[in-house]
Design an enzyme around this catalytic site. Structure first.
Site, PDB file in Angstrom:
ATOM      1  N   TYR A 118      -0.020  -7.104   6.720  1.00 34.93           N
ATOM      2  CA  TYR A 118       0.074  -5.643   6.705  1.00 34.93           C
ATOM      3  C   TYR A 118      -1.204  -5.081   6.108  1.00 34.93           C
ATOM      4  CZ  TYR A 118       1.779  -0.918   5.825  1.00 34.93           C
ATOM      5  OH  TYR A 118       1.942   0.452   5.809  1.00 34.93           O
ATOM      6  N   ASP A 147      -8.786  -8.192   2.939  1.00 33.65           N
ATOM      7  CA  ASP A 147      -7.915  -7.129   2.436  1.00 33.65           C
ATOM      8  C   ASP A 147      -7.295  -7.590   1.109  1.00 33.65           C
ATOM      9  OD1 ASP A 147      -6.135  -5.144   1.911  1.00 33.65           O
ATOM     10  OD2 ASP A 147      -5.175  -5.163   3.883  1.00 33.65           O
ATOM     11  N   LYS A 194      -3.843  -0.129  -4.766  1.00 34.26           N
ATOM     12  CA  LYS A 194      -2.805  -0.421  -5.752  1.00 34.26           C
ATOM     13  C   LYS A 194      -3.347  -0.496  -7.181  1.00 34.26           C
ATOM     14  CE  LYS A 194       0.053  -2.611  -2.205  1.00 34.26           C
ATOM     15  NZ  LYS A 194       1.290  -1.862  -2.075  1.00 34.26           N
TER      16      LYS A 194
HETATM   17  C1  LIG Z   1      -2.583  -5.880   1.924  1.00 35.56           C
HETATM   18  C2  LIG Z   1      -2.356  -4.418   2.101  1.00 35.56           C
HETATM   19  N1  LIG Z   1      -3.262  -3.671   2.745  1.00 35.56           N
HETATM   20  C3  LIG Z   1      -3.122  -2.345   2.910  1.00 35.56           C
HETATM   21  C4  LIG Z   1      -2.001  -1.693   2.424  1.00 35.56           C
HETATM   22  C5  LIG Z   1      -1.850  -0.217   2.626  1.00 35.56           C
HETATM   23  O1  LIG Z   1      -1.972   0.455   1.425  1.00 35.56           O
HETATM   24  P1  LIG Z   1      -1.344   1.922   1.237  1.00 35.56           P
HETATM   25  O2  LIG Z   1       0.148   1.752   1.229  1.00 35.56           O
HETATM   26  O3  LIG Z   1      -1.908   2.388  -0.068  1.00 35.56           O
HETATM   27  O4  LIG Z   1      -1.819   2.748   2.381  1.00 35.56           O
HETATM   28  C6  LIG Z   1      -1.026  -2.428   1.752  1.00 35.56           C
HETATM   29  C7  LIG Z   1       0.179  -1.756   1.227  1.00 35.56           C
HETATM   30  O5  LIG Z   1       1.156  -2.359   0.874  1.00 35.56           O
HETATM   31  C8  LIG Z   1      -1.200  -3.814   1.578  1.00 35.56           C
HETATM   32  O6  LIG Z   1      -0.309  -4.571   0.925  1.00 35.56           O
END
Ligand SMILES: Cc1ncc(COP(=O)(O)O)c(C=O)c1O
Length: 437
Positions: free
Chosen positions: A147, A242, A272
């Site tokens: 994700y 990521d 986060k």
């Molecule tokens: C690995 C990863 N990338 C991107 C995101 C997206 O972040 P946001 O919810 O702040 O848009 C998340 C959110 O859980 C994530 O776990």
């Protein structure tokens, strides 16, 4: 006093599904979502006045515990000086420098420049635009079950809420955009080689969760990230790492700092923890790439609230308090909880594996450790809702989905950990008695 059920009824009349992010609706665990009114350290309190030990941690940011006094004070102080200027502040530079200084390994400094944004979704979206701008290529490769936020091109076979709702992707994504994303199985270097053999000169980037945590925890195979980087680079493409979830959580330099085999990503995304509980995320990378962003370069990106001073203050205060001692406490609490969960499930005769990536872990109801999205989906997921509900009934708030990691904080002291450990045997028995839907 209202009840959670009353709040949920009212919320459903005001917001789709009563929520502002799908997993919060508790649909996959068939329970009434709790409406929280306050939180402190490892505890959250709902509208009914019930206190829970929290293992969601705001989905990651609350790594020091909720309402950590230093973070709250930093935000209050910043607020007193103005909520935002839509102009540059010294704090933004300090946070960018802090991020760059922390993300280092064996003398390598992969982050020379940082752009602050407000959400992880923006960070990954921008990293992809940058990779396309840098390479002049259009295609992006992602892994099933990973994700990266909810931008159009990244929802195919996504983890987290998309997995929880068992959706293949999302309606509303134009076919022409979906066609720019190639989805391949995780931990499968053969699949990576194949996709590059077929379309290597069209691929701008591979985006990968540094250690996947949005289909439950599925650690990268030993050396996977390094081998992936080699293949990607051999074809002139970029590796976007990521670390929105893992960054500054699993260690001072994120997963980049603790992967057993060092490797060289091109762009890294953070979120986060880096915002300390307020909306802030970041993209980092070498100057030559990052300076392709406007105003220096041709890749446009902007944001009214980017680098908001309250969010910057929360992020800085959080990083300042994430020292070796804090990580040691998180790791120790995670180990105790993980071991207690495994022994309670063993005791109840529940087939399961507990997978860990640093201090992140989750339970999977499978005999063999899942290595990709298909094996994750093959588990006996029906055992999780009763397990979850039994924990909640005993005052422990777990992530409301089997596809999410358990988030331990530095504030999970012996008292909080004992409450979790004491609740596990009854939850394990509930999992043992679960029947398929
Ligand atoms: C690995 C990863 N990338 C991107 C995101 C997206 O972040 P946001 O919810 O702040 O848009 C998340 C959110 O859980 C994530 O776990």
């Amino acid at each position: 006093m209202t009840t959670n059920a009353q709040e949920f009824d009212r919320a459903r009349g005001a917001m789709p599904g009563g929520v502002n992010s799908p997993v919060r609706a508790f649909g996959s665990v068939a329970e009434t979502p709790r409406f929280f009114v306050s939180a402190s350290g490892p505890y959250v309190t709902d509208v009914e006045g019930r206190e829970y030990v929290d293992l969601v941690g705001s989905w990651g940011p609350a790594i020091l515990g909720h309402a950590h006094p230093a973070v709250v004070k930093a935000v209050q102080d910043a607020a007193a000086h103005g909520l935002g200027f839509g102009a540059s502040t010294p704090g933004e530079t300090e946070l960018a420098e802090l991020i760059a200084a922390r993300v280092t390994r064996d003398g390598a400094h992969p982050v020379e420049r940082v752009r602050l944004v407000s959400t992880g979704t923006e960070a990954t979206m921008t990293a992809i635009r940058l990779a396309r701008g840098a390479t002049g290529r259009d295609l992006v490769v992602k892994f099933a079950g990973h994700y990266h936020g909810h931008s159009d091109g990244l929802l195919a076979e996504a983890g987290s809420g998309v997995a929880t709702l068992a959706m293949p992707g999302s309606a509303g994504v134009p076919a022409a955009i979906a066609a720019q994303t190639l989805v391949i199985p995780y931990n499968d270097l053969g699949a990576v080689r194949e996709v590059f053999a077929a379309r290597g000169d069209e691929i701008a980037a591979v985006i990968v969760e540094a250690a996947p945590a949005n289909m439950g925890i599925v650690p990268p195979a030993h050396g996977f990230n390094a081998a992936l980087a080699d293949i990607v680079h051999a074809h002139g493409a970029l590796l976007i790492l990521d670390e929105v979830l893992t960054g500054f959580r699993v260690g001072p330099a994120g997963w980049y700092g603790i992967d057993p085999v060092p490797f060289a990503p091109d762009l890294i995304t953070f979120g986060k923890v880096v915002g300390g509980g307020l909306p802030l995320a970041a993209i980092g990378g070498p100057a030559a790439l990052m300076e392709l962003l406007a105003p220096l370069g041709p890749v446009y990106q902007a944001g009214t609230l980017s680098g908001n001073p309250l969010a910057v203050a929360a992020g800085r205060a959080t990083l300042d308090h994430l020292d070796a001692d804090a990580y040691a406490r998180i790791d120790a609490a995670a180990t105790t909880i993980a071991e207690a969960a495994t022994s309670a499930l063993d005791e109840a005769g529940v087939t399961h594996v507990l997978q860990r990536s640093g201090n992140l872990f989750s339970i999977q109801f499978a005999a063999e450790a899942p290595t990709d999205y298909d094996t994750v989906k093959a588990q006996e997921a029906f055992r999780y809702p009763p397990f979850f509900r039994a924990m909640l009934a005993q005052g422990v708030s777990l992530p409301p989905s089997v596809f999410e990691a358990w988030f331990v904080s530095a504030s999970h002291d012996d008292a909080a950990v004992s409450r979790i450990v004491d609740a596990l045997p009854a939850a394990a028995r509930a999992a043992a008695e679960a029947m398929p839907d």
